[in-house]
Design an enzyme around this catalytic site. Structure first.
Site, short mmCIF file in Angstrom:
data_model
loop_
_atom_site.label_atom_id
_atom_site.label_comp_id
_atom_site.label_asym_id
_atom_site.label_seq_id
_atom_site.Cartn_x
_atom_site.Cartn_y
_atom_site.Cartn_z
N HIS A 196 32.81 12.47 -16.12
CA HIS A 196 31.63 11.94 -15.96
C HIS A 196 31.15 11.89 -14.52
CE1 HIS A 196 32.47 9.58 -19.98
NE2 HIS A 196 31.72 10.77 -20.36
N ARG A 299 21.92 8.59 -20.67
CA ARG A 299 23.20 7.37 -20.67
C ARG A 299 22.69 6.12 -20.28
NH1 ARG A 299 24.62 12.41 -18.51
NH2 ARG A 299 26.42 13.37 -19.68
N GLU A 429 32.01 13.41 -31.46
CA GLU A 429 32.97 13.43 -30.29
C GLU A 429 34.62 13.38 -30.71
OE1 GLU A 429 30.98 10.96 -26.72
OE2 GLU A 429 30.65 10.04 -28.63
N ASP A 453 34.08 15.33 -25.10
CA ASP A 453 35.16 14.56 -25.55
C ASP A 453 35.90 15.19 -26.97
OD1 ASP A 453 35.39 12.37 -24.20
OD2 ASP A 453 33.97 11.14 -25.08
N ARG A 463 40.46 15.21 -20.28
CA ARG A 463 39.85 16.08 -19.39
C ARG A 463 39.86 15.37 -17.93
NH1 ARG A 463 33.88 14.44 -19.93
NH2 ARG A 463 33.72 12.47 -21.20
N CYS A 500 25.21 18.38 -26.77
CA CYS A 500 24.82 17.69 -25.44
C CYS A 500 25.90 17.56 -24.40
CB CYS A 500 24.16 16.45 -25.59
SG CYS A 500 25.38 15.10 -26.27
#
Length: 561
Positions: A196, A299, A429, A453, A463, A500
């Site tokens: 992120h 977000r 996800e 995800d 990840r 996305c």
């Protein structure tokens, strides 16, 4: 000249002085100017005075409760605090080496620790713990009671020019609160392309290299760093000629590219909807200039600056959501409800696992476990969305029942306010959601595939873990088949479906996704022009051929033109 090679995650080139931060240990190191020596020594003196007062208070309370003998333990710590080898040495390091107070305390403490180890006295050798306690308290008092982000911003504000921020790790909850205008570039020991914080760096347009593993150990604080966020290479103290050439490139006059509008079209005229992921209201105009048709992912936890969500009132949330909606005008905005951990929500009673655990309480699952916090957010969204083109999206969905409960909760809060509820969708996800996409689509107004995800959970490759980074492969046939399954399930109920995740910003993978049948994508605004060009260069027929080959052969072959 030392060269470091990591994972390139945010393109661009930058040059600046290194600030080395070991966030886990609250250790920040940088060089100071000559004129700042006195103020830095003043910071150290104030922190030492606060530490002394705290230790004397603890000693007094211990004497009252447990007696003078046990209270005497703190006499040792007070003596250490007054030891010239610590305080005077730290002062000297600030004066002679022009280092910040935190760095000076660590260095002076290590020298004193070495002396203790050299003394053949068991009692003194056992005082290591006391010294560590004193050092930790002084460093904490240099930071005082600020949050990690406030503390870091206070350090960054001391520099006359943007710096290269070199950290062991940088949680997105901290990164979201940083003053990114003070960062020329970002480099971290940990991290991967789809972490992120890497995504945030791309959104901010700050060059970034992650996965360097030992940068905080190898980079001298204050060293000049030349960071190439496109190749993943960092030059440490490059020769003057290289520095001069880099500065010339960066200072060259560049004219802003013209704004783009309208849908992206494939080579055979098929419209592709390109949207932007944003975190701040001030980023919206840039997204429009880069050709975004809508905001496909906002977000909400980052929009609120990474604060503990349990402490953020309904009114503060409504104001934050309204600000981004007002910047968007009449264009569609999709705001995702909180995708956070119990730690980030500020509900420690739910912390039964390590905070970094990804397969526990997060996303909609956590919201339904703490309905009063989710209801507060939903009320704020309903209030902010009046007269605007708002959609609400629930993250980390694993079942149709969760979506049904969440949409019912949204409707109930809207009725309580006497206002209409915005349409609500679900993020896909995890494999369970993808496999059950048809039932999910019965309850959700739209579906959005979070490929980051979905890839890690499908392939059991975290990840954020560099050890299994080579296994994280978004073009793996299993991942592509799940994406195709989501698309088919959504179509059965006439639902829009978008991607996305970071796959959309990769030109070759974007072609694969178009070939699978997807027509809507959301990505960092900085990737929109590249994506538009990739769309323009492919036809639907070519995209289908590429997708079929990827599905059944496991690799992506892009036809040459």
């Amino acid at each position: 000249m030392l060269m470091l090679i990591g994972v390139a995650v945010a393109p661009g080139e930058a040059i600046g002085p290194a600030v080395v931060v070991r966030l886990r240990a609250h250790d920040v190191r940088y060089r100071i100017a000559s004129e700042d020596v006195a103020s830095e020594q003043g910071r150290l003196a104030a922190a030492s005075d606060r530490t002394r007062a705290q230790l004397e208070d603890i000693r007094g309370r211990t004497r009252h409760v447990l007696g003078a003998e046990l209270a005497g333990m703190f006499d040792v710590q007070l003596l250490m605090l007054s030891d010239p080898l610590l305080r005077e040495r730290a002062d000297a390091l600030i004066r002679t080496r022009h280092v910040n107070a935190e760095w000076a305390v660590v260095e002076a403490g290590e020298e004193l620790m070495q002396r203790l180890r050299a003394i053949e006295d068991p009692y003194l050798q056992e005082r290591h713990g006391d010294l560590n306690d004193v050092l930790g308290r002084v460093r904490a008092n240099l930071q005082r009671d600020d949050s990690d982000a406030n503390w870091l911003n206070a350090q960054l504000a001391r520099f006359a020019e943007p710096c290269v921020f070199v950290a062991d790790d940088l949680p997105v909850s901290v990164a979201a609160q940083l003053d990114w205008s003070r960062l020329a570039a970002l480099a971290t020991d940990a991290g991967t392309r789809t972490a992120h914080t890497a995504i945030l760096a791309r959104s901010m347009g700050v060059p970034a290299v992650v996965g360097l593993q030992e940068a905080t150990r190898m980079v001298p604080p204050g060293a000049v760093l030349l960071v190439d966020g496109t190749s993943g290479v960092i030059a440490v103290d490059p020769p003057p000629a290289v520095v001069e050439a880099a500065r010339h490139r960066l200072l060259s006059v560049t004219f802003p590219q013209p704004s783009i509008s309208g849908p992206a079209l494939t080579a055979d005229g098929t419209p592709i909807r390109l949207c932007a992921n944003v975190e701040r209201p001030e980023d919206v105009q840039f997204a429009w200039r880069e050709g975004a048709e809508a905001l496909g992912l906002v977000r909400s936890e980052l929009l609120l600056g990474g604060q503990p969500i349990g402490d953020v009132s309904e009114q503060i949330q409504a104001d934050a959501y309204r600000a981004i909606l007002e910047h968007a005008g009449d264009r569609e905005v999709t705001i995702r409800t909180f995708d956070i951990t119990p730690e980030e929500m500020g509900v420690p009673e739910l912390l039964d696992v390590e905070p970094r655990e990804r397969l526990g309480m997060r996303g909609l699952r956590l919201g339904l476990a703490r309905p009063e916090l989710l209801e507060r957010q939903l009320r704020a969204l309903v209030r902010a969305g009046q007269g605007r083109n708002l959609r609400v999206m629930f993250p980390f969905v694993t079942s149709a029942d969760e979506v049904s409960r969440a949409t019912a909760m949204l409707q109930a809060q809207a009725e309580r306010l006497g206002l209409p509820a915005p349409p609500a969708g679900a993020m896909v996800e995890v494999p369970a959601a993808a496999l059950d996409a048809e039932r999910l689509a019965r309850h959700a107004a739209f579906l959005s595939i979070g490929t980051n995800d979905l890839t890690q959970y499908t392939l059991a490759a975290d990840r954020s873990d560099v050890r299994v980074q080579h296994l994280y492969d978004p073009k793996h046939p299993a991942v592509l088949k799940l994406i195709r399954m989501v698309l088919r399930g959504a179509r059965r109920h006439g639902r829009r479906v978008a991607v996305c995740g970071e796959m959309a910003s990769d030109a070759a993978l974007l072609r694969v996704l178009i070939g699978l049948g997807l027509r809507e994508f959301s990505m960092a605004a900085t990737s929109l022009r590249q994506a538009r060009e990739a769309v323009r260069q492919c036809s639907i027929a070519d995209a289908r051929d590429t997708a079929l080959h990827a599905l059944y052969e496991g690799d992506v072959i892009v036809p040459t033109t």
